[in-house]
Design a protein around this motif. Structure first.
Motif, PDB file in Angstrom:
ATOM      1  N   ALA A 111       3.095   5.665  -5.021  1.00 11.48           N
ATOM      2  CA  ALA A 111       3.012   5.802  -6.694  1.00 11.48           C
ATOM      3  C   ALA A 111       1.703   6.579  -6.956  1.00 11.48           C
ATOM      4  N   THR A 112       0.597   6.355  -6.195  1.00 10.16           N
ATOM      5  CA  THR A 112      -0.664   7.165  -6.412  1.00 10.16           C
ATOM      6  C   THR A 112      -0.431   8.566  -5.871  1.00 10.16           C
ATOM      7  N   THR A 161       1.439  14.659  -9.984  1.00 12.78           N
ATOM      8  CA  THR A 161       1.417  14.825 -11.253  1.00 12.78           C
ATOM      9  C   THR A 161      -0.010  15.421 -11.948  1.00 12.78           C
ATOM     10  N   GLU A 162      -0.924  14.712 -11.366  1.00  9.53           N
ATOM     11  CA  GLU A 162      -2.222  14.981 -11.977  1.00  9.53           C
ATOM     12  C   GLU A 162      -2.670  16.570 -11.402  1.00  9.53           C
ATOM     13  N   ILE A 163      -2.395  16.797 -10.263  1.00  6.96           N
ATOM     14  CA  ILE A 163      -2.631  18.074  -9.662  1.00  6.96           C
ATOM     15  C   ILE A 163      -1.594  19.051 -10.270  1.00  6.96           C
ATOM     16  N   ARG A 175       0.836  -1.138  -0.011  1.00  2.00           N
ATOM     17  CA  ARG A 175      -0.075  -0.055  -0.030  1.00  2.00           C
ATOM     18  C   ARG A 175       0.948   1.254  -0.151  1.00  2.00           C
ATOM     19  N   THR A 176       1.989   1.224   0.894  1.00  2.00           N
ATOM     20  CA  THR A 176       2.798   2.416   0.902  1.00  2.00           C
ATOM     21  C   THR A 176       3.703   2.531  -0.477  1.00  2.00           C
ATOM     22  N   LEU A 177       3.662   1.590  -1.210  1.00  2.00           N
ATOM     23  CA  LEU A 177       4.385   1.777  -2.644  1.00  2.00           C
ATOM     24  C   LEU A 177       3.152   2.182  -3.352  1.00  2.00           C
ATOM     25  N   ASP A 178       2.080   1.711  -3.363  1.00  2.00           N
ATOM     26  CA  ASP A 178       0.937   1.998  -4.170  1.00  2.00           C
ATOM     27  C   ASP A 178       0.496   3.532  -4.060  1.00  2.00           C
ATOM     28  N   LEU A 179       0.724   3.758  -2.357  1.00  2.00           N
ATOM     29  CA  LEU A 179       0.363   5.061  -2.247  1.00  2.00           C
ATOM     30  C   LEU A 179       1.422   6.049  -2.490  1.00  2.00           C
TER      31      LEU A 179
END
Ligand code: ADP
Length: 643
Positions: free
Chosen positions: A372-373, A379-381, A366-370
Motif C-alpha cells: 500500500a505504501t 502515486t506520490e512520486i 507489513r507486506t500489505l502495508d508495504l
C-alpha cells in the motif's frame, strides 16, 4: 506474557526448588527406612518371641520331666519298713547298716546324687554315701529348708549347694510317717548337670533362676551362681544362715532392662565381660528375655534371644527399603522430569509456532502495508514528478519571462542600434541610385558595399538577439564562460556606449569550461551587468568613464573542487541594507515601475543553483556593489594532470 518470556520461564529451574526437592527426597528415603526398620524390628521381635516361647516350652518340659521323675521318689521310702523303723527310734547298728546299704543301692540304681533319711531332730540317720569320708550320716540338717518344709507341708523342694562337698543339687524331700505320725524325712539330691549339658548345645543362653533370682542352672557356665536381681542384706543373711549357696559370692549377672514388652518378655542389655568360657552364641549385648515359671517349683526358666542379629537384619532391610525408595523416587523424578521436559518442549514448540504465526501475520500485514505504501509512494512520486514537471515548466516559463523582460530593457538600445544603420542604408541606397544615374559606378559600388556591411552588422545584432531570445531547454553542456560573457556584452554594447560607462574585462587566456545551458548563463550575466549599468547611471559622468564596471574571472581551487569565480563589480551607490537582506527575493526592486520587475536576481540565482553554482552580492569596501558567481569547472579546465 510473550512467547519468549514463557520459554525462558520454562527453561529456568530455581535452585531453591531443587533444594526443596532434595530435602523431600531425603525425608522420604529416611522415613521409608525408619518405617521399614520399625516394622522389621517389630516382626523380628515377634519372630524372636515366638521362637523364644517355643524354646521356653521345650526347655521347661524337659526340665519338669527331669524333676518330676523324682517327685514321688522320697515318699516311696516310707514303704520300706526298715527305714521307718530306723526313723522311729529302733535304731540298731545292724538296722542302720542295712538301711545305709539299701539307700546306697537305690542311689546307684536311680542315678541320683544322694539319698538319705533324717529323723525328726534333723539328724541324718542313714545315707547312700555312708561309706564316704564326707558322709551325711550323723549330720544335723535341721537348718535346711527342705527338712522343715517336709515336716510342715509334707514335701519340700530346694536347690542348694551341698555343705560337705559343695556340690549343687536339687533336693526333694517327703515326710515319712508311721500310723499317721511323722517319723522323719526322706531326701533325695538330684544332679541337674546332665540337663545343663544338653543346654550347652542350645542356640541361645538359657537359665533357671530360683525364687531368690539366683541362677542355679545355666547354659552359660559363667552365669551360674550369679544374681539376676540385686540382693539385699536380709536375703544375704538368710543365705548365710541356711548355707543354701554354701557362702558363694553370688555376683550380679549385670542384666539392665531397656524395655518391657509384656509380663513375660523384656528387652535387656548384658554388659558382663565374659570369661574364658566358650559358647556358640553371643553372651553380651542386647537380648530379649522370656521367662516362664517352672511347674511345681518356685523357679523360673529364662530364655535369652540375642536381638542384635535381628537388629542387623532390620538395619539391612531398612537400608534396602531406603535404597529402593530412593530408586523409586529417582525413577519417579526421572519420569516426571521426562514428562516435564516433554511438556516444556511441547509448550516451547507451541510458543515457537505462535511466535512464527505472529511473525508471519506481521510480515503479511507489513507486506500489505508495504505494497500500500509502495503504491502510495508511487502515486506520490508520480504526483511529485508531475509537480516538478509543472514547476520546471513554470520555472522555464519564468526564466523565459525574465529573459523577455531583459530583452524588453535591451530593446530600446537595440532599436536605437538598428536605427542608425537603417538611416545610413536609406542615405547610401539613395546616393547609390543617384551615382548610377550620374554614371559614377565606382562610388555607387562603394555605397553598395557599405550597404552590404551595414546589413551584415544588423544581421549580427538581430542574430544575437534572436539567439538570446530563443527558449532554451536548460540542458547542461560544456560552454566557455568567456564566450558567454562576450555574448552578453555584445547585447549590452549599445548601453555601454550610450551611457559612456567604461567596461574592464579581466579573463584568463585559457577556456573556462563550465557545464550548463549557455543561453541561461548569458541571461544571468546580462542581468548582473544590466544591474551594474543601472546602478552607474546616476553617477557623475567622470566616474562612469574612469571607473566603470569590471568583469573578471579566476579559477579558485580547493582540495575538494575546482571552480571559476566570476565577479561583476560596479562603482555605483552599492547595496542598501534592505537590498542586501532581500536581494534574491522575487519582486524586490528599487527601480521605477516599468523599469524593474524585481525578478532578475531571483531567476539568476535559480539558474546558477541548477548547475551547482552560487551567486552572492555584497558591497565592495571601496564602494560600489560586487556580485560573485561561482560555477564548477569541468575536469579538463582544472589544470590538474589527467590520468
Ligand atoms: P530589477 O533589476 O528588476 O530591480 P533585480 O532582481 O535584478 O531586479 O534587482 C533587484 C534590486 O537589487 C534592484 O532593484 C536594486 O535595488 C538592487 N541591485 C541589483 N544590482 C545592483 C547593483 N549593482 N547596485 C545597486 N543595487 C543593485
Amino acid at each position: 506474557m510473550s512467547a519468549s518470556c514463557k520459554l525462558r520461564a520454562m527453561v529456568q529451574r530455581t535452585p531453591f526448588r531443587r533444594l526443596l526437592l532434595c530435602l523431600a527426597l531425603a525425608v522420604l528415603v529416611a522415613a521409608s527406612a525408619l518405617v521399614t526398620f520399625q516394622i522389621s524390628q517389630r516382626l523380628s521381635l515377634a519372630d524372636l518371641q515366638a521362637t523364644g516361647r517355643h524354646r521356653l516350652d521345650l526347655y521347661a518340659a524337659s526340665l519338669e520331666r527331669s524333676i518330676d521323675k523324682y517327685a514321688y521318689f522320697p515318699a516311696t521310702l516310707g514303704l520300706e519298713s526298715d527305714v521307718i523303723d530306723l526313723l522311729s527310734g529302733g535304731a540298731t547298728p545292724r538296722l542302720a547298716d542295712k538301711v545305709n546299704r539299701y539307700l546306697e543301692q537305690l542311689n546307684e540304681r536311680a542315678g541320683t546324687l544322694a539319698i538319705y533319711v533324717i529323723d525328726l531332730h534333723g539328724h541324718v540317720r542313714a545315707s547312700s554315701n555312708w561309706q564316704r569320708s564326707d558322709s551325711f550320716v550323723g549330720e544335723d540338717l535341721s537348718f535346711r529348708a527342705y527338712f522343715r518344709d517336709a515336716i510342715d507341708q509334707g514335701n519340700g523342694r530346694f536347690f542348694g549347694i551341698g555343705t560337705t562337698r559343695s556340690e549343687p543339687g536339687y533336693y526333694l524331700s517327703s515326710a515319712l510317717s508311721r500310723n499317721g505320725r511323722i517319723v522323719g524325712v526322706a531326701v533325695i539330691k538330684v544332679s541337674l548337670e546332665q540337663l545343663e549339658e544338653s543346654w550347652a548345645t542350645a542356640e541361645t543362653p538359657v537359665l533357671v533362676a530360683d525364687e531368690n533370682g539366683i541362677v542355679i542352672l545355666s547354659s552359660v557356665p559363667d552365669w551360674k551362681f550369679t544374681a539376676l536381681r540385686r540382693l539385699d542384706e536380709t536375703t544375704r543373711a538368710t543365705f548365710d544362715r541356711t548355707q543354701q549357696y554354701n557362702r558363694r559370692a553370688l555376683p550380679p549377672l549385670g542384666v539392665n532392662e531397656t524395655a518391657s514388652l509384656d509380663k513375660a518378655a523384656r528387652l535387656v542389655r548384658i554388659d558382663r565381660a565374659s570369661s574364658a568360657s566358650v559358647t556358640a552364641y553371643p553372651v553380651t549385648g542386647q537380648f530379649l528375655i522370656q521367662s516362664q515359671p517352672l511347674a511345681g517349683t518356685f523357679w523360673s526358666l529364662n530364655v535369652f534371644s540375642h536381638i542384635e542379629r535381628a537388629e542387623k537384619v532390620s538395619t539391612t532391610r531398612a537400608a534396602g527399603a531406603g535404597v529402593t525408595m530412593l530408586l523409586f523416587a529417582l525413577l519417579g523424578l526421572m519420569l516426571n522430569e521426562r514428562r516435564r521436559l516433554l511438556k516444556e518442549r511441547l509448550a516451547a514448540r507451541e510458543a515457537l509456532q505462535k511466535a512464527h504465526d505472529e511473525l508471519e501475520r506481521k510480515v503479511e500485514e507489513r507486506t500489505l502495508d508495504l505494497s500500500a505504501t509502495n503504491q502510495q509512494l508511487q502515486t506520490e512520486i508520480a504526483e511529485r514528478v508531475r509537480a516538478e514537471q509543472t514547476l520546471r515548466a513554470a520555472q522555464d516559463e519564468l526564466i523565459q519571462a525574465g529573459k523577455l523582460a531583459v530583452i524588453g530593457q535591451l530593446s530600446a538600445g537595440i532599436v536605437h542600434e538598428l536605427n542608425q544603420p537603417l538611416a545610413a542604408l536609406r542615405t547610401l541606397s539613395g546616393n547609390a541610385v543617384r551615382f548610377l544615374e550620374r554614371g559614377n559606378e565606382q562610388t555607387a559600388r562603394d555605397n553598395l558595399e557599405r550597404i552590404g556591411q551595414l546589413v551584415d552588422r544588423m544581421g549580427q545584432i538581430t542574430g544575437q538577439l534572436k539567439a538570446f531570445a530563443r527558449k532554451s531547454s536548460g540542458k547542461a553542456a560544456p560552454v566557455d564562460l568567456r564566450q558567454v560573457v562576450a555574448n552578453a556584452i555584445a547585447l549590452l554594447e549599445q548601453r555601454f556606449r550610450t551611457s559612456r560607462i567604461r567596461l574592464t574585462r579581466n579573463f584568463p587566456d585559457t577556456p573556462l569550461t563550465v557545464l550548463c545551458d549557455g543561453n541561461r548563463l548569458e541571461q544571468v550575466i546580462i542581468n548582473l551587468i544590466g544591474n551594474a549599468l543601472d546602478a552607474m547611471l546616476d553617477q557623475p559622468e567622470e566616474q562612469r568613464r574612469e571607473l566603470g564596471i569590471e568583469i573578471s574571472a579566476e579559477i579558485s581551487s580547493t582540495p575538494r573542487e575546482n571552480a571559476v569565480r566570476l565577479t561583476v563589480r560596479d562603482h555605483g551607490p552599492g547595496l542598501s541594507p534592505e537590498a542586501i537582506a532581500r536581494l534574491f527575493e522575487p519582486f524586490f526592486t528599487t527601480k521605477d515601475a516599468g523599469v524593474g520587475l524585481g525578478l532578475g536576481l531571483a531567476i539568476s540565482t535559480g539558474i546558477v543553483n541548477d548547475y551547482g553554482g552560487t551567486l552572492s552580492g555584497e558591497n565592495h569596501p571601496d564602494g560600489g556593489a560586487v556580485f560573485i558567481l561561482t560555477l564548477p569547472l569541468t575536469i579538463e579546465d582544472t589544470g590538474s594532470e589527467q590520468p
